[in-house]
Design a protein around this motif. Structure first.
Motif, PDB file in Angstrom:
ATOM      1  N   ILE A  98      30.027 -12.904  -3.178  1.00 33.90           N
ATOM      2  CA  ILE A  98      30.638 -13.606  -4.306  1.00 33.90           C
ATOM      3  C   ILE A  98      30.752 -12.683  -5.514  1.00 33.90           C
ATOM      4  O   ILE A  98      31.783 -12.649  -6.204  1.00 33.90           O
ATOM      5  N   LEU A  99      29.705 -11.892  -5.794  1.00 34.71           N
ATOM      6  CA  LEU A  99      29.705 -10.994  -6.945  1.00 34.71           C
ATOM      7  C   LEU A  99      30.796  -9.935  -6.830  1.00 34.71           C
ATOM      8  O   LEU A  99      31.541  -9.671  -7.793  1.00 34.71           O
ATOM      9  N   LEU A 100      30.926  -9.309  -5.659  1.00 34.39           N
ATOM     10  CA  LEU A 100      31.929  -8.257  -5.484  1.00 34.39           C
ATOM     11  C   LEU A 100      33.343  -8.834  -5.524  1.00 34.39           C
ATOM     12  O   LEU A 100      34.262  -8.190  -6.041  1.00 34.39           O
ATOM     13  N   ARG A 101      33.520 -10.039  -5.004  1.00 40.75           N
ATOM     14  CA  ARG A 101      34.837 -10.665  -5.103  1.00 40.75           C
ATOM     15  C   ARG A 101      35.173 -10.976  -6.567  1.00 40.75           C
ATOM     16  O   ARG A 101      36.326 -10.924  -6.973  1.00 40.75           O
ATOM     17  N   LEU A 102      34.151 -11.282  -7.359  1.00 37.83           N
ATOM     18  CA  LEU A 102      34.350 -11.503  -8.788  1.00 37.83           C
ATOM     19  C   LEU A 102      34.824 -10.228  -9.475  1.00 37.83           C
ATOM     20  O   LEU A 102      35.753 -10.247 -10.291  1.00 37.83           O
ATOM     21  N   VAL A 103      34.204  -9.089  -9.138  1.00 38.70           N
ATOM     22  CA  VAL A 103      34.592  -7.800  -9.723  1.00 38.70           C
ATOM     23  C   VAL A 103      36.019  -7.439  -9.323  1.00 38.70           C
ATOM     24  O   VAL A 103      36.813  -6.960 -10.142  1.00 38.70           O
ATOM     25  N   VAL A 104      36.360  -7.665  -8.061  1.00 38.75           N
ATOM     26  CA  VAL A 104      37.726  -7.409  -7.598  1.00 38.75           C
ATOM     27  C   VAL A 104      38.717  -8.240  -8.413  1.00 38.75           C
ATOM     28  O   VAL A 104      39.763  -7.751  -8.846  1.00 38.75           O
ATOM     29  N   GLY A 105      38.373  -9.501  -8.653  1.00 42.18           N
ATOM     30  CA  GLY A 105      39.243 -10.357  -9.445  1.00 42.18           C
ATOM     31  C   GLY A 105      39.408  -9.865 -10.877  1.00 42.18           C
ATOM     32  O   GLY A 105      40.498  -9.944 -11.443  1.00 42.18           O
TER      33      GLY A 105
END
Length: 459
Positions: free
Chosen positions: A116-123
């Motif tokens: 979830i955290l890495l997908r947040l950074v990608v976003g």
């Protein structure tokens, strides 16, 4: 070289030709949307394997799908105004670096929180790129080609989404669902390629002029247009009304720009929410209609739907310059509602019925997609253009993030048919707002569109 003035009555950029630099810039700016589409779509295939290996429950699954949209909201909202303040060029590659690092880090995910955290950074990185790349390209393009060229960014976004599913299909076929980490990390490779394409880009001359940096603007234009440009020509790039108004981010939330802000944000949301639901949870949604969950039939069905979005953009790239922006948006909302309605009324229909109407819906939705970058870039002045794109993106992603989070809960709670009817309602909302608020910007200079609204307010 001798300085050459523009022809009388001709705007240096709006009425100018496409040069080699323009084509190079189109390729470089297209890399961002391609990568955006890839990174936001590859998770749709990867979540099947990630969910099984990490033991994600329905809440974590929803957060994993929506995290990048939340990040996109924050990135576009915060970094759009920063782009207007410090320039397009400086932010042009920084966001890509963040994409590359976050994607590569997916190889080491060990629990749902990290995913979830890495997908947040990608976003966050994707959200930054929307206002940066689209504003830079808009401010360099001649008016007769601007709509089709900015619309092309949406087309290449869909190309990225399709490539993501093809890569995901290839990896899952060769190595099984356990290859989900490599699917997410593969975005780093494409990110490095795009970074190389962006080296050597010039700052937006319109932004430089708005900041009073006339000599830098003259130098950039001379190199891009391959002839010497006069300072007088450079000073005409931004209207007197725009210079006097000194619009800021707060201007987007009050007259005369509030209606334009709401129009861009809400219609973008109405297009994006059903589209992101299909991109993120396509395999899961298709399985609810009877296609074997996790099977090749389901994944191939997802690829067909993504091709529908892409094919739908192609004639729209012509129609946006011949029919105009407003008629195109109206009729795409009408068609999208008509084609989605049968899926809500007969969710138990046979596979061929489901695929035909989903495919028709993607054609209509794809046509409307090209307008989501065009309108916010054309309706706002240089001083707040990136901020406007960022805020419109943020508004659209508030709804899209909530909607994407709710999709798996809606499917399990109220069923497939009612979930599809919610999508119909969203398209009708977009249609009504378009009829009430959409302006026609075809073949109009950016300066005239800004001067028109600012002059009206002064009067």
């Amino acid at each position: 070289m001798t300085a050459i003035s523009a022809a009388p009555g001709k705007h240096l950029i709006d009425d100018g030709p496409l040069t080699r630099y323009h084509r190079r810039l189109i390729a470089a700016c297209s890399g961002g949307p391609f990568l955006d589409g890839y990174l936001l779509s590859i998770v749709g295939v990867a979540l099947t394997g990630a969910s099984a290996e990490l033991g994600l429950d329905s809440v974590e699954l929803g957060l994993a799908g929506a995290a990048s949209l939340v990040g996109l909201f924050l990135g576009s909202l915060v970094l759009g105004p920063i782009t207007d303040r410090i320039g397009r060029k400086m932010m042009y590659t920084v966001d890509l670096l963040a994409m590359v690092i976050a994607s590569a880090a997916c190889l080491f995910i060990s629990d749902g929180f990290q995913l979830i955290l890495l997908r947040l950074v990608v976003g966050l990185a994707v959200g930054a790129d929307y206002p940066i790349a689209t504003a830079l390209l808009t401010e360099w393009m001649p008016k007769k080609r601007r709509g089709a060229i900015i619309g092309w960014l949406s087309t290449i976004w869909l190309v990225g989404a399709i490539v993501a599913y093809l890569v995901g299909f290839a990896l899952s076929t060769a190595f099984g669902p356990e290859s989900w980490r490599w699917m997410l990390a593969s975005g780093a490779v494409f990110g490095l390629i795009v970074m190389m394409l962006r080296f050597g880009a010039h700052e937006s001359p319109r932004w430089l002029v708005a900041k009073g940096r006339f000599e830098e603007a003259r130098s950039a234009l001379s190199k891009a247009l391959e002839r010497e440009i006069t300072i007088d020509d450079v000073k005409s790039l931004v209207s007197t009304d725009e210079e006097e108004t000194k619009s800021t981010f707060g201007s987007l939330l009050k007259a005369p720009f509030l209606k334009r802000t709401l129009f861009c944000g809400i219609t973008w949301m109405c297009i994006a929410l059903p589209q992101f639901a299909l991109f993120t949870y396509g395999p899961i949604i298709l399985s609810q209609f009877g296609l074997a969950h996790g099977g090749a039939e389901e994944t191939l069905g997802q690829i067909v739907l993504n091709l529908g979005f892409l094919i739908g953009t192609l004639p729209a790239l012509r129609w946006v310059e011949t029919l105009g922006r407003r008629p195109l948006m109206i009729w795409t909302f009408v068609a999208a509602a008509v084609f989605l309605l049968p899926l809500g009324l007969w969710p138990q229909g046979p596979n061929w019925f489901v695929m035909i109407f989903f495919f028709l819906f993607t054609l209509a939705s794809g046509a409307g997609t090209i307008l989501v970058f065009i309108y916010p870039n054309e309706l706002f002045p240089t001083s707040i253009r990136a901020s406007a794109v960022g805020l419109a993106t943020a508004i659209s992603r508030i709804g899209a993030a909530i909607g994407t989070y709710m999709v798996p809960l809606s499917l399990s709670g109220i069923g497939t048919g009612p979930t599809m009817m919610i999508g119909v309602g969203l398209t009708i909302l977009g249609l009504l707002i378009t009829i009430a608020w959409a302006e026609e910007t075809r073949n109009k200079s950016l300066t005239s569109l800004t001067t028109k609204i600012l002059t009206t307010v002064k009067g």
